[in-house]
Motif scaffolding. Structure first.
Motif, PDB file in Angstrom:
ATOM      1  N   CYS A   1     -14.695  12.315 -12.941  1.00  0.00           N
ATOM      2  CA  CYS A   1     -13.524  11.437 -12.872  1.00  0.00           C
ATOM      3  C   CYS A   1     -13.287  10.731 -14.197  1.00  0.00           C
ATOM      4  CB  CYS A   1     -13.712  10.416 -11.753  1.00  0.00           C
ATOM      5  SG  CYS A   1     -12.413   9.170 -11.642  1.00  0.00           S
ATOM      6  N   ALA A   2     -14.322  10.126 -14.763  1.00  0.00           N
ATOM      7  CA  ALA A   2     -14.177   9.389 -16.024  1.00  0.00           C
ATOM      8  C   ALA A   2     -13.741  10.319 -17.146  1.00  0.00           C
ATOM      9  CB  ALA A   2     -15.486   8.688 -16.372  1.00  0.00           C
ATOM     10  N   LEU A   3     -14.312  11.513 -17.196  1.00  0.00           N
ATOM     11  CA  LEU A   3     -13.924  12.482 -18.228  1.00  0.00           C
ATOM     12  C   LEU A   3     -12.463  12.888 -18.062  1.00  0.00           C
ATOM     13  CD1 LEU A   3     -17.110  14.745 -18.235  1.00  0.00           C
ATOM     14  CD2 LEU A   3     -16.393  13.199 -20.074  1.00  0.00           C
ATOM     15  N   ALA A   4     -12.044  13.130 -16.820  1.00  0.00           N
ATOM     16  CA  ALA A   4     -10.660  13.539 -16.558  1.00  0.00           C
ATOM     17  C   ALA A   4      -9.662  12.454 -16.932  1.00  0.00           C
ATOM     18  CB  ALA A   4     -10.507  13.912 -15.086  1.00  0.00           C
ATOM     19  N   ARG A   5     -10.103  11.191 -16.865  1.00  0.00           N
ATOM     20  CA  ARG A   5      -9.230  10.072 -17.224  1.00  0.00           C
ATOM     21  C   ARG A   5      -9.269   9.754 -18.721  1.00  0.00           C
ATOM     22  NH1 ARG A   5      -7.489   6.584 -13.158  1.00  0.00           N
ATOM     23  NH2 ARG A   5      -7.528   7.635 -11.132  1.00  0.00           N
TER      24      ARG A   5
ATOM     25  N   THR B   1     -15.948  12.281  -1.295  1.00  0.00           N
ATOM     26  CA  THR B   1     -16.620  11.688  -2.458  1.00  0.00           C
ATOM     27  C   THR B   1     -15.700  11.608  -3.662  1.00  0.00           C
ATOM     28  OG1 THR B   1     -18.699  12.613  -1.641  1.00  0.00           O
ATOM     29  CG2 THR B   1     -18.678  11.828  -3.903  1.00  0.00           C
ATOM     30  N   ALA B   2     -14.922  12.653  -3.925  1.00  0.00           N
ATOM     31  CA  ALA B   2     -14.019  12.642  -5.078  1.00  0.00           C
ATOM     32  C   ALA B   2     -12.995  11.515  -4.958  1.00  0.00           C
ATOM     33  CB  ALA B   2     -13.326  13.991  -5.216  1.00  0.00           C
ATOM     34  N   LYS B   3     -12.472  11.302  -3.755  1.00  0.00           N
ATOM     35  CA  LYS B   3     -11.519  10.206  -3.554  1.00  0.00           C
ATOM     36  C   LYS B   3     -12.217   8.855  -3.686  1.00  0.00           C
ATOM     37  CE  LYS B   3      -8.350  12.737  -0.514  1.00  0.00           C
ATOM     38  NZ  LYS B   3      -7.757  12.822   0.848  1.00  0.00           N
ATOM     39  N   GLY B   4     -13.468   8.783  -3.234  1.00  0.00           N
ATOM     40  CA  GLY B   4     -14.210   7.529  -3.329  1.00  0.00           C
ATOM     41  C   GLY B   4     -14.412   7.093  -4.764  1.00  0.00           C
ATOM     42  N   VAL B   5     -14.785   8.030  -5.640  1.00  0.00           N
ATOM     43  CA  VAL B   5     -15.024   7.634  -7.027  1.00  0.00           C
ATOM     44  C   VAL B   5     -13.727   7.287  -7.746  1.00  0.00           C
ATOM     45  CG1 VAL B   5     -17.161   8.957  -7.182  1.00  0.00           C
ATOM     46  CG2 VAL B   5     -15.025   9.998  -7.946  1.00  0.00           C
ATOM     47  N   GLN B   6     -12.616   7.818  -7.268  1.00  0.00           N
ATOM     48  CA  GLN B   6     -11.326   7.391  -7.838  1.00  0.00           C
ATOM     49  C   GLN B   6     -11.119   5.896  -7.615  1.00  0.00           C
ATOM     50  OE1 GLN B   6      -9.073   9.144  -9.595  1.00  0.00           O
ATOM     51  NE2 GLN B   6     -10.005  11.157  -9.411  1.00  0.00           N
TER      52      GLN B   6
END
Length: 287
Positions: free
Chosen positions: A23-27, A232-237
């Motif tokens: 997530c952080a890398l994608a942002r 999990t992916a939505k949670g870390v967002q």
């Protein structure tokens, strides 16, 4: 907020740690991804230049490796803005039957390892970041508000981490610009649950109608969990959004199940205070 921030994330081999790294890398942020076996992230590392992703070997039970990881982060990126303190695992079993060595091993990671990362994060935010500041985000658990069977020692490890985080947050000077949040996930379907160390059931608890037997069935068959499993992916967002807040909350229940656990616990505590506060009215020493 257009300048890329630097994250140091522990426990990035799977689950929340891996998804937070992605997530952080994608942002557009930079990530120091730490884990015990760096080879696990070889494919991810091949997709990102060293100027964005640094993969470091770190066992959080090794104090020197913690210090080294922060120094490697500084050498690579100059600072650390967010520490996502995520490394941990579950030892589950009936409380009277969990071997002490298994419980201690879990505490060494979930509490002592996380506490040492927290200590170094605060020191780094204050002494090495310029300007000072940073955000320490702890991966806790909604188990601290629930009483699920088999989770006694795991709940204790996360409750201890939250307790020391609360105290630490009150000890630092506001001038250091350090923020603290304990994230309390509910039931997320990750490798974290699948890789839990489930202690053998003692014969005294073998009756299938007992609470711990029902819980054991959920561990064996996660699809039978009587709660909606969270993504999990939505949670870390949501955790990423949290990291952007100027004044983040000290606790963040994550998932509707986690919100209910916290709400029910708060209501239960309020009820006890209302019913029994009068018992304390005449206890003060008369001067």
């Amino acid at each position: 907020m257009s300048t890329p921030r630097v994250w140091l994330i522990t426990g990035t081999s799977s689950g929340f740690g891996l998804e937070m790294t992605r997530c952080a890398l994608a942002r557009g942020d930079k990530v120091v991804a730490t884990l015990r076996k760096p080879a696990v992230l070889a494919d991810l590392a091949a997709k990102h230049p060293p100027s964005q992703l640094l993969v470091i070997k770190l066992d959080v039970t090794n104090p020197q490796e913690i210090k080294d990881a922060f120094q490697q982060a500084k050498a690579a990126f100059g600072r650390v803005d967010v520490v996502f303190n995520n490394a941990g695992f579950i030892v589950a079993g009936e409380t009277e039957a969990v071997p002490e060595d298994a419980a201690r091993k879990m505490f060494d990671t979930n509490f002592w390892g996380a506490a040492r990362v927290s200590q170094e994060a605060v020191r780094f935010f204050r002494d090495e970041n310029s300007p000072q500041g940073g955000h320490l985000i702890q991966t806790s658990s909604s188990a601290v508000f629930s009483d699920w069977p088999l989770m006694g020692f795991y709940k204790a490890s996360k409750s201890a981490l939250e307790a020391i985080t609360d105290t630490l947050s009150k000890e630092v000077s506001p001038a250091w610009h350090i923020k603290f949040t304990s994230v309390e996930p509910g039931a997320f379907y990750t490798e974290f649950i699948n890789n839990a160390n489930l202690i053998d059931q003692p014969s005294a608890y073998a009756d299938p109608s007992y609470p711990t037997s029902s819980m054991r069935q959920m561990y064996k068959y996660p699809e039978t969990v009587p709660l909606e499993l969270n993504d999990t992916a939505k949670g870390v967002q949501k955790v990423f959004e949290l990291s952007r807040l100027a004044s983040p909350p000290p606790r963040l229940p994550l998932g509707r199940d986690a919100v209910k656990f916290m709400s029910d616990a708060a209501a239960a505590h309020a009820k006890v205070v209302e019913e029994y506060s009068s018992w304390s009215e005449d206890l003060a020493i008369k001067k």
